[in-house]
Design an enzyme around this catalytic site. Structure first.
Site, PDB file in Angstrom:
ATOM      1  N   ASP A  16      -4.025  -0.757  -3.923  1.00  0.00           N
ATOM      2  CA  ASP A  16      -4.298   0.512  -3.218  1.00  0.00           C
ATOM      3  C   ASP A  16      -3.869   1.643  -4.165  1.00  0.00           C
ATOM      4  O   ASP A  16      -2.884   2.323  -3.961  1.00  0.00           O
ATOM      5  CB  ASP A  16      -3.635   0.574  -1.838  1.00  0.00           C
ATOM      6  CG  ASP A  16      -2.147   0.305  -1.823  1.00  0.00           C
ATOM      7  OD1 ASP A  16      -1.617  -0.262  -2.807  1.00  0.00           O
ATOM      8  OD2 ASP A  16      -1.495   0.667  -0.834  1.00  0.00           O
ATOM      9  N   ASP A  23       0.757   1.685  -7.970  1.00  0.00           N
ATOM     10  CA  ASP A  23      -0.403   0.818  -8.270  1.00  0.00           C
ATOM     11  C   ASP A  23      -1.119   1.305  -9.530  1.00  0.00           C
ATOM     12  O   ASP A  23      -1.592   0.507 -10.341  1.00  0.00           O
ATOM     13  CB  ASP A  23      -1.412   0.870  -7.120  1.00  0.00           C
ATOM     14  CG  ASP A  23      -0.839   0.323  -5.837  1.00  0.00           C
ATOM     15  OD1 ASP A  23      -1.094  -0.834  -5.515  1.00  0.00           O
ATOM     16  OD2 ASP A  23      -0.110   1.070  -5.152  1.00  0.00           O
ATOM     17  N   ASP A 263       5.088  -2.163  -7.733  1.00  0.00           N
ATOM     18  CA  ASP A 263       3.878  -2.912  -8.081  1.00  0.00           C
ATOM     19  C   ASP A 263       3.907  -3.416  -9.532  1.00  0.00           C
ATOM     20  O   ASP A 263       3.241  -4.400  -9.873  1.00  0.00           O
ATOM     21  CB  ASP A 263       2.641  -2.059  -7.811  1.00  0.00           C
ATOM     22  CG  ASP A 263       2.458  -1.818  -6.309  1.00  0.00           C
ATOM     23  OD1 ASP A 263       2.955  -2.634  -5.518  1.00  0.00           O
ATOM     24  OD2 ASP A 263       1.828  -0.816  -5.936  1.00  0.00           O
TER      25      ASP A 263
HETATM   26  C1  BDR Z   1       4.268  -1.068  -1.364  1.00  0.00           C
HETATM   27  O1  BDR Z   1       3.641  -0.085  -0.551  1.00  0.00           O
HETATM   28  C2  BDR Z   1       2.963   0.820  -1.364  1.00  0.00           C
HETATM   29  O2  BDR Z   1       3.048   2.099  -0.895  1.00  0.00           O
HETATM   30  C3  BDR Z   1       3.468   0.653  -2.766  1.00  0.00           C
HETATM   31  O3  BDR Z   1       2.420   0.942  -3.661  1.00  0.00           O
HETATM   32  C4  BDR Z   1       3.857  -0.810  -2.792  1.00  0.00           C
HETATM   33  O4  BDR Z   1       2.761  -1.644  -3.101  1.00  0.00           O
HETATM   34  C5  BDR Z   1       5.740  -1.006  -1.103  1.00  0.00           C
HETATM   35  O5  BDR Z   1       5.995  -1.276   0.241  1.00  0.00           O
HETATM   36 CA    CA Z   2       0.628  -0.636  -3.657  1.00  0.00          CA
END
Ligand code: BDR
Ligand code: CA
Length: 341
Positions: A16, A23, A263
């Protein structure tokens, strides 16, 4: 030393992605690492609305000069979880169906690949049986539907490495989107349950381990002084991170005192799994709507002394690898190396 050519690990980034969120900078890590061969990016809604994510992925590829990497859009909403007033208040703009007006470095001219993420994932796994690793750093909707559409995927995928969930019985195991649940799993708990129960070779990196990556100013200074191969992208990344150190209001709003490389843990695990301490556990997801929706629980099967029973009784939950401790300095080293060498 072996004379064999260096074999890069084939990976798909299912994420995402936003502009310079974790990410995005993790995808940059995967693109720049000589140890990984990024076959494609398959955005899934989560932190952002899908079209915004697709634009961010395409712009990142343009800036890095990697326009040959396909971006195949996946799902713009979870399987069952409907957006609610709570979802509207929290981090993440999934399923809002907003038009993409701008992103900081401008909109891309590069076009998305017409294939759906699910078909792209299946095609890659069929083309390279047992060689493809899915790096899943968002909600698991694309991966779950790929498994449902092509069940052989669970035998033919090399590995699925997931950032998601929280194991309450291990240190640092509280949720981050609700007291009980982690964001990626909470956005699409039903999809997560399909994936975790699938029997595919899975390594899960839950919040317990990702919370070891909350870094401080010293790390930021190290990063900011590194000579990047892509100065323009590095500058955007640094400017973005700087906000977290220089504007306490922003940190408070995001409920984060330090920025974490959540990530990036997934990408680091594909490059060097030895950075992590891993235990085999059964991990399942609560899909009953309410306070525990999206909560993960993990356990090791016990056996009664008679050997006759196991707890819990067989209910479809399969063992997977769960990382719970890590060498953060080791991750930082390979990350900085990918950015600079
Ligand atoms: C995860 O949620 C997302 O907001 C971040 O990118 C990570 O993958 C952490 O809970
Ligand atoms: Ca993420």
């Amino acid at each position: 030393m072996s004379d064999l050519p260096h074999q890069s690990r084939k990976v798909i980034m299912d994420c995402d992605i936003g502009w310079m969120n974790d990410d995005c900078t993790a995808t940059m890590f995967a693109l720049l690492s000589p140890d990984l061969d990024l076959l494609g990016i398959t955005p899934v809604m989560g932190n952002f609305d899908l079209d915004h994510e697709v634009a961010c992925a395409l712009r990142l590829l343009e800036l890095l000069g990697r326009t040959e990497v396909p971006v195949c859009a996946g799902f713009d909403r979870p399987l069952i979880h409907e957006r609610s007033s709570y979802a509207d208040q929290v981090w993440g703009k999934w399923g809002t169906l907003q038009p993409v007006e701008s992103i900081p470095p401008g909109l891309p001219t590069l076009q998305r690949d017409p294939r759906h993420a699910v078909d792209f994932i299946i095609e890659c796994v069929q083309k390279y049986p047992n060689e493809v690793t899915i790096l899943a750093t968002g909600p698991l909707t694309n991966v779950a539907v790929a498994i449902r559409k092509y069940p052989q995927l669970v035998e033919q995928v090399g590995e699925i490495i997931i950032m998601g969930g929280n194991i309450p019985g291990l240190p640092r195991g509280h949720g981050n989107i609700t007291p009980m649940a982690e964001f990626n799993i909470w956005v699409d708990p039903e999809a997560a349950r399909i994936v975790l129960r699938s029997g595919a070779p899975i390594t899960l990196l839950p919040l317990n381990v990702c919370r070891l990556t909350h870094f401080d100013r010293a790390y930021f200074d190290r990063l900011a002084s590194a000579e990047s191969k892509h100065p323009e992208v590095a500058r955007l990344f640094r400017d973005y991170l700087l906000i977290h150190f220089e504007n306490p209001e922003v940190d408070r709003k995001n409920a984060r005192l330090f920025y974490g490389l959540y990530d990036h843990c997934v990408v680091g695990c594909a490059i060097n799994p030895d950075l992590y301490t891993v235990t085999e556990m059964h991990v399942d997801v609560n899909i009953v709507q309410g306070a525990f929706y999206g909560a993960t629980h993990g356990y090791q099967r016990g056996t009664y002394s008679s050997g006759a029973y196991q707890f819990p009784l067989d209910d479809g939950c399969r063992p997977i690898k769960v990382a719970h401790e890590m060498d953060f300095e080791g991750l930082v080293d390979i990350y900085l190396r990918a950015l600079t060498e």
